[in-house]
Design a protein around this motif. Structure first.
Motif, PDB file in Angstrom:
ATOM      1  N   ARG A  37       0.815  -1.226   0.000  1.00  0.00           N
ATOM      2  CA  ARG A  37       0.000   0.000   0.000  1.00  0.00           C
ATOM      3  C   ARG A  37       0.843   1.269   0.000  1.00  0.00           C
ATOM      4  NH1 ARG A  37      -5.521  -0.431   1.144  1.00  0.00           N
ATOM      5  NH2 ARG A  37      -6.230  -2.577   1.499  1.00  0.00           N
ATOM      6  N   TYR A  39       1.061   3.156  -2.329  1.00  0.00           N
ATOM      7  CA  TYR A  39       0.286   4.095  -3.148  1.00  0.00           C
ATOM      8  C   TYR A  39      -0.766   4.840  -2.339  1.00  0.00           C
ATOM      9  CZ  TYR A  39      -2.576  -0.105  -2.835  1.00  0.00           C
ATOM     10  OH  TYR A  39      -3.261  -1.201  -2.358  1.00  0.00           O
ATOM     11  N   HIS A  40      -0.877   4.527  -1.039  1.00  0.00           N
ATOM     12  CA  HIS A  40      -1.913   5.158  -0.216  1.00  0.00           C
ATOM     13  C   HIS A  40      -1.702   6.669  -0.156  1.00  0.00           C
ATOM     14  CE1 HIS A  40      -4.902   5.436   3.028  1.00  0.00           C
ATOM     15  NE2 HIS A  40      -4.094   6.336   3.561  1.00  0.00           N
ATOM     16  N   SER A  57      -6.004   6.509  -3.610  1.00  0.00           N
ATOM     17  CA  SER A  57      -4.948   5.649  -4.135  1.00  0.00           C
ATOM     18  C   SER A  57      -4.390   6.261  -5.407  1.00  0.00           C
ATOM     19  CB  SER A  57      -5.497   4.250  -4.441  1.00  0.00           C
ATOM     20  OG  SER A  57      -6.017   3.648  -3.278  1.00  0.00           O
ATOM     21  N   LEU A  58      -3.077   6.301  -5.506  1.00  0.00           N
ATOM     22  CA  LEU A  58      -2.416   6.803  -6.707  1.00  0.00           C
ATOM     23  C   LEU A  58      -2.426   5.681  -7.745  1.00  0.00           C
ATOM     24  CD1 LEU A  58      -0.843   9.347  -7.748  1.00  0.00           C
ATOM     25  CD2 LEU A  58       1.247   8.069  -7.192  1.00  0.00           C
ATOM     26  N   ILE A  59      -3.232   5.830  -8.798  1.00  0.00           N
ATOM     27  CA  ILE A  59      -3.344   4.778  -9.811  1.00  0.00           C
ATOM     28  C   ILE A  59      -2.622   5.149 -11.105  1.00  0.00           C
ATOM     29  CG2 ILE A  59      -5.528   3.929  -8.855  1.00  0.00           C
ATOM     30  CD1 ILE A  59      -6.947   5.380 -11.192  1.00  0.00           C
ATOM     31  N   PHE A  82       1.497  12.342   0.056  1.00  0.00           N
ATOM     32  CA  PHE A  82       2.077  11.073  -0.368  1.00  0.00           C
ATOM     33  C   PHE A  82       3.185  10.647   0.599  1.00  0.00           C
ATOM     34  CE2 PHE A  82       0.575  13.555  -3.935  1.00  0.00           C
ATOM     35  CZ  PHE A  82      -0.249  12.675  -4.616  1.00  0.00           C
ATOM     36  N   VAL A 124       6.476   7.444  -6.294  1.00  0.00           N
ATOM     37  CA  VAL A 124       5.561   6.660  -5.478  1.00  0.00           C
ATOM     38  C   VAL A 124       5.005   5.527  -6.336  1.00  0.00           C
ATOM     39  CG1 VAL A 124       3.364   6.678  -4.217  1.00  0.00           C
ATOM     40  CG2 VAL A 124       4.935   8.621  -4.015  1.00  0.00           C
ATOM     41  N   PRO A 125       5.040   4.270  -5.858  1.00  0.00           N
ATOM     42  CA  PRO A 125       4.485   3.156  -6.636  1.00  0.00           C
ATOM     43  C   PRO A 125       2.995   3.355  -6.907  1.00  0.00           C
ATOM     44  CG  PRO A 125       5.841   2.349  -4.836  1.00  0.00           C
ATOM     45  CD  PRO A 125       5.668   3.820  -4.600  1.00  0.00           C
ATOM     46  N   LEU A 126       2.542   2.852  -8.044  1.00  0.00           N
ATOM     47  CA  LEU A 126       1.137   2.987  -8.422  1.00  0.00           C
ATOM     48  C   LEU A 126       0.331   1.782  -7.947  1.00  0.00           C
ATOM     49  CD1 LEU A 126       1.549   4.245 -12.106  1.00  0.00           C
ATOM     50  CD2 LEU A 126       1.329   5.606 -10.010  1.00  0.00           C
ATOM     51  N   ALA A 127      -0.929   2.040  -7.634  1.00  0.00           N
ATOM     52  CA  ALA A 127      -1.820   0.961  -7.226  1.00  0.00           C
ATOM     53  C   ALA A 127      -2.225   0.146  -8.449  1.00  0.00           C
ATOM     54  CB  ALA A 127      -3.067   1.543  -6.563  1.00  0.00           C
TER      55      ALA A 127
END
Length: 248
Positions: A37, A39-40, A57-59, A82, A124-127
């Motif tokens: 998580r 991406y939260h 969520s960062l998509i 973020f 930041v990693p994506l969801a």
């Protein structure tokens, strides 16, 4: 300056202490794994001295998926934060200046929106979006998460004020109802004895097999653990989502 002070306060992540309850919220939850998580997004709506917390969520580097409850027009200031999980030394903050993209059907506004960021977020990693050929079924376990209140009031009454817990909270629940059409959109529901989501968790991701299949959409119940959690069914909106963010 006032907004900055509010954000710094929110970033402290101090848990609420209560003499009237020992229950944890997300009720019955646990600290989310620090490797998941990432991406939260913490969403903060501020109007003068009053701030409201939500989740998203960062998509996509420039898009956040959340609920319509988590954005309000002026005079409120809407901010996305973020790297709040795991708690980072420096939280990245960006004000949301563009109006949200709403999903409407026959003039009915559904409780799901996409927020566009002015500057793409690249660190930041994506969801991961869902595989809608393998949707959660009744009895399947899904995971909810959020940064809402960590205590309840007398008789499990929901609290509406307090500070953010020191760690993102996760909780597992079983699906008890598959996608249904309601006045605010398409939802499925999940529950587990003595477990619940709460104020501050709206917009948070509901995960199944490592992918986002839902977005928490809280009902207006004044008491916790009384009914299943309503969840916006992302698969019902996946075409709209991909078209909006430019994902083929």
């Amino acid at each position: 300056m006032a907004l900055l002070k509010v954000l710094l306060l929110l970033g402290l992540g101090v848990s609420v202490n209560s003499d009237v309850s020992l229950q944890k919220r997300i009720i019955g939850g646990h600290n989310c794994d620090d490797t998941e998580r990432l991406y939260h997004v913490r969403l903060v709506m501020t109007n003068g001295p009053i701030s409201t917390i939500c989740a998203g969520s960062l998509i996509h580097p420039q898009w956040i998926l959340t609920t319509a409850d988590c954005y309000e027009l002026e005079p409120r200031t809407n901010v996305a934060m973020f790297k709040v999980h795991p708690r980072a030394t420096e939280v990245y903050i960006q004000q949301i200046r563009q109006r949200p993209v709403l999903y409407t059907d026959d003039s009915r506004k559904h409780n799901i929106i996409l927020l566009k960021l002015q500057t793409p977020v690249t660190n930041v990693p994506l969801a991961p979006l869902p595989d809608c050929s393998n949707r959660p079924k009744i009895g399947d376990t899904v995971q909810l998460a959020g940064e809402g209140e960590t205590t309840t009031g007398p008789n499990n009454r929901r609290l509406r004020t307090g500070r953010i817990p020191a760690h993102l909270q996760c909780v597992d629940m079983k699906v008890v109802q598959v996608s249904q059409s309601r006045s605010f959109g398409y939802i499925f529901r999940a529950e587990e004895p003595n477990k619940d989501a709460c104020n501050g968790e709206s917009g948070g991701a509901v995960v199944f097999n490592g992918k986002i299949y839902g977005v928490i959409s809280l009902d207006s119940s004044h008491y916790a653990c009384k009914k299943p959690v309503s969840i916006m069914d992302v698969c019902e909106y996946i075409g709209w989502i991909k078209k909006t963010i430019g994902d083929k």
